[in-house]
Design a protein around this motif. Structure first.
Motif, short mmCIF file in Angstrom:
data_model
loop_
_atom_site.label_atom_id
_atom_site.label_comp_id
_atom_site.label_asym_id
_atom_site.label_seq_id
_atom_site.Cartn_x
_atom_site.Cartn_y
_atom_site.Cartn_z
N MET A 145 14.87 -16.28 -21.51
CA MET A 145 14.23 -17.38 -22.24
C MET A 145 15.16 -18.56 -22.55
O MET A 145 14.68 -19.64 -22.86
N HIS A 146 16.47 -18.34 -22.50
CA HIS A 146 17.45 -19.36 -22.87
C HIS A 146 18.47 -19.56 -21.76
O HIS A 146 18.72 -18.64 -20.98
N GLU A 147 19.05 -20.75 -21.74
CA GLU A 147 20.12 -21.05 -20.79
C GLU A 147 21.38 -21.28 -21.62
O GLU A 147 21.47 -22.27 -22.36
N ALA A 148 22.34 -20.36 -21.50
CA ALA A 148 23.60 -20.49 -22.25
C ALA A 148 24.52 -21.43 -21.48
O ALA A 148 24.83 -21.20 -20.32
N ILE A 149 24.95 -22.51 -22.15
CA ILE A 149 25.85 -23.43 -21.48
C ILE A 149 27.31 -23.15 -21.82
O ILE A 149 28.20 -23.49 -21.06
N PRO A 157 15.64 -23.87 -22.92
CA PRO A 157 16.50 -24.47 -23.93
C PRO A 157 17.97 -24.17 -23.61
O PRO A 157 18.32 -23.06 -23.24
N LYS A 158 18.80 -25.18 -23.76
CA LYS A 158 20.24 -25.02 -23.50
C LYS A 158 20.88 -24.71 -24.85
O LYS A 158 20.76 -25.50 -25.79
N VAL A 159 21.57 -23.57 -24.90
CA VAL A 159 22.10 -23.10 -26.19
C VAL A 159 23.58 -22.73 -26.07
O VAL A 159 24.11 -22.49 -24.98
N VAL A 160 24.23 -22.69 -27.22
CA VAL A 160 25.60 -22.20 -27.36
C VAL A 160 25.50 -20.87 -28.07
O VAL A 160 24.82 -20.75 -29.08
#
Length: 191
Positions: free
Chosen positions: A149-153, A185-188
């Motif tokens: 569900m998320h894209e970790a940058i 969503p791009k997340v840390v």
């Protein structure tokens, strides 16, 4: 004279017997022709029935193919509309991101009229996109990271033990169009 009478009699008998034979042959021939005509008529009926069954089968197959064609084209049309809508929405997402940034900067300014005017435009734009099926994904700090569900940058040391393996910050918002995610969503994340 008797002799002549006998000869005439025997001739008459021969004529009668030949006549009877001819009549019998004619009767047999007529019966054969009638029987042949009945058989021909029966085989003609059978042929017509077979042709009718063949045409019915062709019609049913053609009808089934047409129904499948209609179903397939309507499904393709729906997919085309969804895809076309997705492309337009994906193209609008950077504009929406810029609008979000602009709203944050305008809120810092002291000019209330400017903020009110831009908020009206922003709300109208956002409302239009929502009506077309665009939904923002609600991701916030402290949510559990899900690679589906998320894209970790990037991954940083967690500021607290509670944020280990969880989302520390959301860099770029994600959006769905219906049930399909069109931008993750791009997340840390915290480690």
């Amino acid at each position: 004279m008797n002799k002549h009478k006998d000869t005439n009699n025997s001739e008459d008998n021969n004529k009668d017997s030949v006549k009877d034979q001819i009549e019998e042959l004619l009767d047999d021939a007529i019966e054969e022709v009638e029987a042949g005509a009945d058989e021909e008529q029966l085989s003609e009926n059978d042929q017509l029935k077979a042709d009718l069954d063949k045409e019915k089968d062709k019609f049913l197959r053609l009808f089934a193919e047409f129904e499948n064609f209609k179903r397939r084209t309507s499904k393709e049309r729906i997919e085309l509309f969804k895809t076309a809508n997705q492309e337009v929405m994906s193209a609008m997402l950077p504009v929406l991101d810029d609008f979000d940034r602009a709203m944050n900067e305008i809120k810092k300014a002291k000019d209330k009229n400017l903020l009110k005017g831009v908020e009206l435009i922003y709300n109208k734009f956002n409302e239009t996109l929502l009506n077309k099926g665009l939904e923002p994904m609600n991701v916030k700090q402290g949510d559990v990271f899900d690679a589906d569900m998320h894209e970790a940058i990037t991954q940083i040391p967690a500021p607290s033990d509670k944020l280990k393996g969880k989302i520390v910050d959301v860099v770029e918002r994600g959006y769905k169009l219906g049930e399909k995610i069109i931008r993750y969503p791009k997340v840390v994340t915290g480690k």
